[in-house]
Design a protein around this motif. Structure first.
Motif, mmCIF file in Angstrom:
data_model
loop_
_atom_site.group_PDB
_atom_site.id
_atom_site.type_symbol
_atom_site.label_atom_id
_atom_site.label_comp_id
_atom_site.label_asym_id
_atom_site.label_seq_id
_atom_site.Cartn_x
_atom_site.Cartn_y
_atom_site.Cartn_z
ATOM 1 N N ALA A 14 32.475 -72.887 47.354
ATOM 2 C CA ALA A 14 33.028 -73.673 46.247
ATOM 3 C C ALA A 14 33.861 -74.834 46.768
ATOM 4 N N MET A 15 34.633 -74.589 47.801
ATOM 5 C CA MET A 15 35.465 -75.640 48.394
ATOM 6 C C MET A 15 34.596 -76.762 48.964
ATOM 7 N N ILE A 16 33.518 -76.394 49.642
ATOM 8 C CA ILE A 16 32.638 -77.389 50.266
ATOM 9 C C ILE A 16 31.909 -78.213 49.214
ATOM 10 N N LEU A 17 31.350 -77.553 48.199
ATOM 11 C CA LEU A 17 30.606 -78.271 47.166
ATOM 12 C C LEU A 17 31.530 -79.171 46.346
ATOM 13 N N GLY A 18 32.732 -78.685 46.064
ATOM 14 C CA GLY A 18 33.693 -79.534 45.361
ATOM 15 C C GLY A 18 34.076 -80.748 46.180
ATOM 16 N N ALA A 19 34.130 -80.568 47.506
ATOM 17 C CA ALA A 19 34.475 -81.687 48.395
ATOM 18 C C ALA A 19 33.399 -82.756 48.381
ATOM 19 N N PHE A 20 32.137 -82.357 48.253
ATOM 20 C CA PHE A 20 31.042 -83.325 48.214
ATOM 21 C C PHE A 20 31.217 -84.296 47.045
ATOM 22 N N VAL A 21 31.472 -83.736 45.865
ATOM 23 C CA VAL A 21 31.655 -84.580 44.684
ATOM 24 C C VAL A 21 32.955 -85.370 44.788
ATOM 25 N N LEU A 42 37.431 -74.872 43.429
ATOM 26 C CA LEU A 42 37.959 -73.655 44.053
ATOM 27 C C LEU A 42 38.664 -72.764 43.029
ATOM 28 N N GLY A 43 39.444 -73.386 42.164
ATOM 29 C CA GLY A 43 40.136 -72.618 41.136
ATOM 30 C C GLY A 43 39.185 -71.954 40.164
ATOM 31 N N SER A 44 38.145 -72.682 39.764
ATOM 32 C CA SER A 44 37.154 -72.120 38.838
ATOM 33 C C SER A 44 36.451 -70.923 39.468
ATOM 34 N N ALA A 45 36.052 -71.075 40.732
ATOM 35 C CA ALA A 45 35.375 -69.981 41.432
ATOM 36 C C ALA A 45 36.305 -68.778 41.589
ATOM 37 N N THR A 46 37.571 -69.039 41.862
ATOM 38 C CA THR A 46 38.525 -67.948 42.064
ATOM 39 C C THR A 46 38.685 -67.098 40.814
ATOM 40 N N ILE A 47 38.764 -67.749 39.658
ATOM 41 C CA ILE A 47 38.926 -67.006 38.406
ATOM 42 C C ILE A 47 37.739 -66.064 38.187
ATOM 43 N N ILE A 48 36.523 -66.566 38.420
ATOM 44 C CA ILE A 48 35.333 -65.735 38.229
ATOM 45 C C ILE A 48 35.304 -64.607 39.253
ATOM 46 N N VAL A 49 35.642 -64.923 40.501
ATOM 47 C CA VAL A 49 35.636 -63.910 41.563
ATOM 48 C C VAL A 49 36.635 -62.801 41.250
ATOM 49 N N VAL A 50 37.823 -63.173 40.780
ATOM 50 C CA VAL A 50 38.849 -62.176 40.461
ATOM 51 C C VAL A 50 38.375 -61.257 39.344
ATOM 52 N N THR A 101 34.779 -90.075 35.535
ATOM 53 C CA THR A 101 35.647 -89.206 36.330
ATOM 54 C C THR A 101 35.967 -87.916 35.585
ATOM 55 N N ALA A 102 36.241 -88.021 34.292
ATOM 56 C CA ALA A 102 36.522 -86.826 33.490
ATOM 57 C C ALA A 102 35.301 -85.908 33.449
ATOM 58 N N ALA A 103 34.126 -86.512 33.301
ATOM 59 C CA ALA A 103 32.899 -85.711 33.269
ATOM 60 C C ALA A 103 32.642 -85.038 34.612
ATOM 61 N N SER A 104 32.974 -85.740 35.710
ATOM 62 C CA SER A 104 32.763 -85.155 37.037
ATOM 63 C C SER A 104 33.684 -83.959 37.257
ATOM 64 N N ILE A 105 34.921 -84.038 36.754
ATOM 65 C CA ILE A 105 35.842 -82.904 36.860
ATOM 66 C C ILE A 105 35.300 -81.712 36.082
ATOM 67 N N TRP A 106 34.778 -81.988 34.899
ATOM 68 C CA TRP A 106 34.235 -80.914 34.071
ATOM 69 C C TRP A 106 33.047 -80.230 34.750
ATOM 70 N N VAL A 107 32.135 -81.041 35.318
ATOM 71 C CA VAL A 107 30.945 -80.456 35.944
ATOM 72 C C VAL A 107 31.301 -79.771 37.268
ATOM 73 N N VAL A 108 32.328 -80.239 37.957
ATOM 74 C CA VAL A 108 32.775 -79.562 39.177
ATOM 75 C C VAL A 108 33.299 -78.167 38.846
ATOM 76 N N SER A 109 33.966 -78.037 37.695
ATOM 77 C CA SER A 109 34.401 -76.699 37.292
ATOM 78 C C SER A 109 33.198 -75.804 37.034
ATOM 79 N N ALA A 110 32.121 -76.379 36.511
ATOM 80 C CA ALA A 110 30.892 -75.600 36.303
ATOM 81 C C ALA A 110 30.286 -75.180 37.642
ATOM 82 N N ILE A 111 30.371 -76.042 38.633
ATOM 83 C CA ILE A 111 29.894 -75.684 39.978
ATOM 84 C C ILE A 111 30.705 -74.507 40.512
ATOM 85 N N GLY A 112 32.011 -74.571 40.338
ATOM 86 C CA GLY A 112 32.863 -73.482 40.800
ATOM 87 C C GLY A 112 32.537 -72.168 40.118
ATOM 88 N N VAL A 113 32.311 -72.218 38.816
ATOM 89 C CA VAL A 113 31.952 -71.007 38.076
ATOM 90 C C VAL A 113 30.632 -70.439 38.594
#
Length: 222
Positions: A14-21, A42-50, A101-113
């Motif tokens: 999640a950290m690596i893919l978020g870094a790409f965007v 990373l935060g989005s992925a962490t919530i799902i992992v927990v 930029t707002a849309a990219s933040i939203w889709v990055v959270s989807a990547i994390g999930v």
């Protein structure tokens, strides 16, 4: 690999893919750059992992009174991330900036999930599609308007502003909004012009020329 090791791998991915965007956004000087996108993913992925880890540890079943559904957590993440995206949007009377930029933040959270759920292939493909949309499509020769704010400060009268306006009109740059402040005692003038043009390089060339003009105390743009 045990469960903890698997979850740690998901967080790293999640950290690596978020870094790409985030890297693509930062190279364009956007508000949400490398660190912001990494943290969101990373935060989005962490919530799902927990949630998944708790479900495994407590062996929560469908009939249990305790519901730790990762799907509900994912929905909460996607909805809740909206406040961060909204903070990157700048709305003026004549234009709106920051929607991409707002849309990219939203889709990055989807990547994390997606990574948090362990769907690596989908996460990789989604990341590549996002980069194509942000980078490759940006280079297509599509005619579009660009908006800029030009800030100038000098000491003297406002006749200098008339000369600047003439130069802008000669180059086909439209003035969509203006803010003029003048201090009568000091003679200091502070002017902000919101410009619209279809040729970004034209504004860059004009600003570079103004910055070498000794009559100005300060010239900037963004």
């Amino acid at each position: 690999m045990n469960a903890n090791g698997m979850f740690i791998v998901r967080l790293l991915v999640a950290m690596i893919l978020g870094a790409f965007v985030g890297l693509e956004r930062q190279t364009r000087g956007r508000e949400a750059g490398l660190r912001t996108n990494i943290l969101v993913c990373l935060g989005s992925a962490t919530i799902i992992v927990v949630f998944q880890k708790l479900s495994m540890e407590f062996n929560v079943g469908a009939e249990s009174a305790i519901r730790m559904d990762p799907a509900r957590a994912a929905a909460g993440v996607i909805t809740g991330i909206g406040f961060l995206g909204a903070g990157t949007i700048v709305k003026s009377k004549d234009f709106v900036r920051g929607l991409t930029t707002a849309a990219s933040i939203w889709v990055v959270s989807a990547i994390g999930v997606t990574v948090g759920l362990g769907e690596f292939v989908i996460a990789y493909v989604l990341t590549m599609l996002v980069l194509v949309a942000l980078y490759a499509l940006h280079r297509l020769p599509i005619v579009r308007d660009h908006y800029f704010s030009l800030h100038m400060k000098w000491e003297g009268d406002l006749t200098l502003l008339d000369q600047i306006i003439d130069q802008l009109q000669e180059k086909g740059i439209q003035i969509k909004n203006r803010s003029i402040t003048r201090q009568p005692k000091t003679g200091s003038c502070h002017v902000t012009l919101v410009l619209r043009t279809r040729h970004e390089k034209t504004v860059a060339h004009l600003v570079s020329k103004l910055q070498t003009d000794t009559r100005f105390d300060e010239v900037g743009w963004h």
